[in-house]
Structures are given as structure tokens and as C-alpha cells.
Design a protein around this motif. Sequence first.
Motif, PDB file in Angstrom:
ATOM      1  N   VAL A 170     -21.006 -32.932  29.328  1.00 46.57           N
ATOM      2  CA  VAL A 170     -21.796 -31.783  29.762  1.00 46.57           C
ATOM      3  C   VAL A 170     -23.257 -32.053  29.410  1.00 46.57           C
ATOM      4  O   VAL A 170     -23.565 -32.517  28.307  1.00 46.57           O
ATOM      5  N   SER A 171     -24.142 -31.781  30.345  1.00 51.71           N
ATOM      6  CA  SER A 171     -25.571 -31.902  30.068  1.00 51.71           C
ATOM      7  C   SER A 171     -26.291 -30.645  30.555  1.00 51.71           C
ATOM      8  O   SER A 171     -25.795 -29.917  31.412  1.00 51.71           O
ATOM      9  N   THR A 172     -27.452 -30.423  29.971  1.00 56.28           N
ATOM     10  CA  THR A 172     -28.286 -29.273  30.310  1.00 56.28           C
ATOM     11  C   THR A 172     -29.602 -29.778  30.868  1.00 56.28           C
ATOM     12  O   THR A 172     -30.226 -30.665  30.280  1.00 56.28           O
ATOM     13  N   VAL A 173     -30.006 -29.199  31.980  1.00 62.03           N
ATOM     14  CA  VAL A 173     -31.272 -29.565  32.615  1.00 62.03           C
ATOM     15  C   VAL A 173     -32.153 -28.329  32.669  1.00 62.03           C
ATOM     16  O   VAL A 173     -31.712 -27.265  33.093  1.00 62.03           O
ATOM     17  N   LYS A 174     -33.392 -28.486  32.211  1.00 60.50           N
ATOM     18  CA  LYS A 174     -34.391 -27.423  32.315  1.00 60.50           C
ATOM     19  C   LYS A 174     -35.532 -27.937  33.172  1.00 60.50           C
ATOM     20  O   LYS A 174     -36.075 -29.002  32.908  1.00 60.50           O
ATOM     21  N   LEU A 175     -35.872 -27.189  34.210  1.00 54.76           N
ATOM     22  CA  LEU A 175     -36.997 -27.534  35.081  1.00 54.76           C
ATOM     23  C   LEU A 175     -38.165 -26.654  34.679  1.00 54.76           C
ATOM     24  O   LEU A 175     -38.052 -25.421  34.677  1.00 54.76           O
ATOM     25  N   TRP A 176     -39.285 -27.264  34.344  1.00 50.55           N
ATOM     26  CA  TRP A 176     -40.469 -26.551  33.876  1.00 50.55           C
ATOM     27  C   TRP A 176     -41.607 -26.713  34.875  1.00 50.55           C
ATOM     28  O   TRP A 176     -41.804 -27.813  35.413  1.00 50.55           O
ATOM     29  N   PRO A 177     -42.395 -25.667  35.093  1.00 49.49           N
ATOM     30  CA  PRO A 177     -43.606 -25.809  35.922  1.00 49.49           C
ATOM     31  C   PRO A 177     -44.531 -26.856  35.301  1.00 49.49           C
ATOM     32  O   PRO A 177     -44.539 -27.030  34.082  1.00 49.49           O
ATOM     33  N   GLU A 178     -45.287 -27.541  36.142  1.00 47.49           N
ATOM     34  CA  GLU A 178     -46.206 -28.569  35.650  1.00 47.49           C
ATOM     35  C   GLU A 178     -47.517 -28.490  36.417  1.00 47.49           C
ATOM     36  O   GLU A 178     -47.564 -27.958  37.522  1.00 47.49           O
ATOM     37  N   LEU A 179     -48.571 -29.012  35.817  1.00 54.93           N
ATOM     38  CA  LEU A 179     -49.900 -29.007  36.423  1.00 54.93           C
ATOM     39  C   LEU A 179     -49.969 -29.925  37.645  1.00 54.93           C
ATOM     40  O   LEU A 179     -49.240 -30.917  37.723  1.00 54.93           O
ATOM     41  N   ALA A 180     -50.864 -29.608  38.555  1.00 54.42           N
ATOM     42  CA  ALA A 180     -51.091 -30.439  39.738  1.00 54.42           C
ATOM     43  C   ALA A 180     -51.449 -31.854  39.303  1.00 54.42           C
ATOM     44  O   ALA A 180     -52.203 -32.054  38.351  1.00 54.42           O
TER      45      ALA A 180
END
Length: 143
Positions: A44-54
Motif C-alpha cells: 500500500v502506498s499513499t500519494v499526495k499531490l500538492w500545488p506548485e509554482l509556475a
Amino acid sequence: MTLSAALNAFKSSKLVSWKSTGRLQKTLAGCIERKGKTLHSGKVSTVKLWPELAGKGRYFDFRSTLIRASIEFAEDSPLCTTLCKDGIKIRTVEHLLSGLEAMEVDNCRIQIENLDSEDCSVEVPIFDGSAREWVEAIEQVGL
């Protein structure tokens, strides 16, 4: 420092992308977290997608190792796409990256974790074997 010198220093910064794409770059409006079973290892793995700068692009963050989602880091591996840097491997990235591309997410930090603290390799959860889970999550949080 003159205004001209300051502008030139800013333009030479690697933090800013000056490549014209014909459209503004996009990122996520908020964080997305998904947890699931992986295809090859069954872990099992966990993925977090975070906003990032241009200009930052899409990149993976596993155990403080940053790996850009780039052909430059692709490794030959059977039955999946693997990114590798400094002995760290991130496997089965194709469905997640396809979802980000389809939704036009240009800049995103992809933090990935698993329970095995000794493991130098991690996989993205497979879900239903398509990009649907990622696309729906991006639609839910917005750009």
C-alpha cells in the motif's frame, strides 16, 4: 542594482519558465491524497499531490529525493514506467502522469510514501488500472 540588471537576473532564474506554451501554466487548487494497493509489489502506498509554482513542473518527492517526471530519469523496466535517481525508484507512474497531462496540470509536487522505511523503491497505486481516479480527484479539487 539597476532595474535592467534585476530583470536580467530574474529572467536567468531557474525558478521561472520563459518558454512560451501558448497558454498559462496551471496547478492544482488544493491538495489531493489517495491511498491504494500497488500492482507489482502488492504493498500500500499513499500519494499526495500538492500545488506548485509556475515553472517547477511535475516532480516526485520520495524520502526527500526529488525526481522530475522526465524521460531523463526513465529506466528500462518490464510492465511499467519507472523513474530513477540516486538509487531511488518510483514505479508505475504512467497512469498518474497521464491524468495530470489530460487535466493540463503543468506544475505539481507528487509526494509518495509507503510503510516500509527500508525500501528504496515505491509504486504509485494502480486503482482500476486507468487514470480515472486521478482525473476525478483533480476535477474535484479544481485548478
